[in-house]
Structure formats: C-alpha cells, structure tokens
Design a protein around this motif. Sequence first.
Motif, short mmCIF file in Angstrom:
data_model
loop_
_atom_site.label_atom_id
_atom_site.label_comp_id
_atom_site.label_asym_id
_atom_site.label_seq_id
_atom_site.Cartn_x
_atom_site.Cartn_y
_atom_site.Cartn_z
N PHE A 1 46.48 63.49 -53.43
CA PHE A 1 45.18 63.00 -52.98
C PHE A 1 44.89 63.54 -51.59
CE2 PHE A 1 46.39 59.10 -55.61
CZ PHE A 1 45.74 59.55 -56.74
N GLN A 2 43.63 63.76 -51.32
CA GLN A 2 43.18 64.17 -49.99
C GLN A 2 42.96 62.90 -49.17
OE1 GLN A 2 39.18 65.71 -49.85
NE2 GLN A 2 39.66 67.04 -48.12
N VAL A 3 43.50 62.87 -47.94
CA VAL A 3 43.35 61.72 -47.06
C VAL A 3 42.48 62.13 -45.88
CG1 VAL A 3 44.54 60.03 -45.62
CG2 VAL A 3 45.62 60.86 -47.72
N LEU A 4 41.36 61.44 -45.71
CA LEU A 4 40.43 61.73 -44.62
C LEU A 4 40.33 60.52 -43.70
CD1 LEU A 4 37.60 63.51 -46.63
CD2 LEU A 4 39.49 64.53 -45.36
N GLU A 5 40.42 60.77 -42.42
CA GLU A 5 40.37 59.68 -41.42
C GLU A 5 39.04 59.74 -40.69
OE1 GLU A 5 43.96 58.46 -39.11
OE2 GLU A 5 42.74 59.22 -37.46
N VAL A 6 38.42 58.57 -40.60
CA VAL A 6 37.13 58.42 -39.93
C VAL A 6 37.26 57.25 -38.97
CG1 VAL A 6 34.65 58.05 -40.25
CG2 VAL A 6 35.95 59.21 -42.02
N ARG A 7 36.68 57.38 -37.81
CA ARG A 7 36.70 56.29 -36.82
C ARG A 7 35.32 55.67 -36.73
NH1 ARG A 7 41.79 56.10 -34.16
NH2 ARG A 7 42.85 58.00 -34.70
N GLY A 8 35.32 54.38 -36.44
CA GLY A 8 34.06 53.67 -36.30
C GLY A 8 34.18 52.57 -35.27
N MET A 9 33.05 52.04 -34.89
CA MET A 9 33.07 50.94 -33.93
C MET A 9 31.85 50.06 -34.11
SD MET A 9 32.28 53.03 -30.38
CE MET A 9 32.77 51.65 -29.42
N ILE A 10 32.02 48.84 -33.63
CA ILE A 10 30.92 47.88 -33.58
C ILE A 10 31.16 47.03 -32.34
CG2 ILE A 10 32.11 46.37 -35.20
CD1 ILE A 10 29.34 45.36 -36.00
N LEU A 11 30.20 46.99 -31.48
CA LEU A 11 30.34 46.35 -30.17
C LEU A 11 31.59 46.89 -29.48
CD1 LEU A 11 29.25 42.73 -31.09
CD2 LEU A 11 27.89 44.48 -29.96
N LYS A 12 32.57 46.03 -29.20
CA LYS A 12 33.80 46.49 -28.54
C LYS A 12 34.92 46.76 -29.53
CE LYS A 12 32.83 44.23 -24.19
NZ LYS A 12 33.30 43.28 -23.19
N GLN B 1 37.03 48.66 -32.31
CA GLN B 1 37.23 50.03 -32.78
C GLN B 1 38.06 49.98 -34.05
OE1 GLN B 1 38.88 52.42 -29.69
NE2 GLN B 1 37.23 51.97 -28.26
N TYR B 2 37.71 50.84 -35.00
CA TYR B 2 38.34 50.84 -36.32
C TYR B 2 38.75 52.25 -36.73
CZ TYR B 2 36.32 46.21 -36.59
OH TYR B 2 35.99 44.91 -36.33
N ARG B 3 39.85 52.32 -37.45
CA ARG B 3 40.28 53.57 -38.10
C ARG B 3 40.23 53.33 -39.59
NH1 ARG B 3 46.37 54.55 -38.23
NH2 ARG B 3 46.09 53.33 -40.11
N MET B 4 39.56 54.23 -40.29
CA MET B 4 39.47 54.11 -41.73
C MET B 4 40.03 55.37 -42.37
SD MET B 4 35.70 52.50 -41.58
CE MET B 4 35.41 53.32 -40.03
N ARG B 5 40.82 55.18 -43.39
CA ARG B 5 41.35 56.30 -44.15
C ARG B 5 40.84 56.19 -45.57
NH1 ARG B 5 47.37 56.80 -41.57
NH2 ARG B 5 46.63 57.64 -39.60
N LEU B 6 40.18 57.24 -46.01
CA LEU B 6 39.61 57.31 -47.34
C LEU B 6 40.44 58.30 -48.15
CD1 LEU B 6 37.16 55.44 -47.08
CD2 LEU B 6 37.18 56.91 -45.09
N ILE B 7 40.83 57.90 -49.34
CA ILE B 7 41.73 58.70 -50.17
C ILE B 7 40.94 59.19 -51.38
CG2 ILE B 7 43.89 58.66 -51.47
CD1 ILE B 7 44.63 56.22 -49.58
N TYR B 8 40.89 60.52 -51.52
CA TYR B 8 40.09 61.13 -52.57
C TYR B 8 40.95 62.00 -53.48
CZ TYR B 8 35.87 59.82 -50.09
OH TYR B 8 34.86 59.10 -49.50
N TYR B 9 40.52 62.08 -54.73
CA TYR B 9 41.07 63.06 -55.67
C TYR B 9 39.96 64.07 -55.90
CZ TYR B 9 42.96 65.34 -59.77
OH TYR B 9 43.43 66.28 -60.65
N ARG B 10 40.28 65.33 -55.71
CA ARG B 10 39.31 66.39 -55.93
C ARG B 10 39.34 66.77 -57.40
NH1 ARG B 10 37.32 70.06 -52.49
NH2 ARG B 10 36.27 70.38 -54.43
N PHE B 11 38.23 66.54 -58.09
CA PHE B 11 38.10 66.89 -59.51
C PHE B 11 36.91 67.84 -59.63
CE2 PHE B 11 36.50 66.07 -63.83
CZ PHE B 11 37.61 66.46 -64.54
#
Length: 118
Positions: free
Chosen positions: A78-89, A91-101
């Motif tokens: 699986f492909q693992v993509l990391e995206v960062r986000g925030m709301i007010l103060k 901070q979040y790290r999100m990892r989305l796991i994809y299968y390329r078909f």
Amino acid sequence: MSRMIQSVRWPLALSILMLGGMASALAQTDSPVCAQEAREQAQRLLDFHVGGDDRIFIDPEVVEKAPLRNPANPKQSFQVLEVRGMILKGQYRMRLIYYRFEDSCVLMGQEILEYASL
C-alpha cells in the motif's frame, strides 16, 4: 584568448540556467500519486475528528512514506501518504493508506494523531 573564453561562458551559463529551471519545474510537479485524494480525505478525516469546524487548515504538502505490506497478501503493498493539518492551536498528522489499482486510488486505511505534550 579572452574572446574564446567569453564565447564558451555564454553557452555554459545558458545551459546551467536552463537545467536549474527544469529542475525547479520538476520539483514543483513532483507530488506523489494519490496526493490530491489524500488532501481531500485528510480534510474529511480532520473534520470528522474535531466534530466539524470551518477553521480547519490542511497543509498542501503531501509526503510519501515507506510502503506498507498488505497483511492479507504479502505480494501487494500500500502507498502511505502523510498530510498535516491544524485547527486553532491543535496540530494533526494524518496518514492515508492507498492501494493503487490501475488509475484509481483505493483508500484502505487512515490514522490521525494529535500532537500534544501530556
């Protein structure tokens, strides 16, 4: 002799400038496959996690991490993509796991982690 050196400098300088321009253009368009899907999913995931808030910010940069083996089929990964986000103060790290078909990005998993010092 100096005319010869000057005539060599111009083509060399022009070549260096052209290579630099091509490298910067490649760096700007060098985003991982499924990056757009990952940004959109990160927005939905953070929105769900914080209970809906219009002050969510998702960083446009998507970083590809090491692939993850499919536990059901070790020949697949699986492909693992990391995206960062925030709301007010917050901070979040999100990892989305994809299968390329073929040309599709199939979401297989996701995780969210809030940065906090407890």
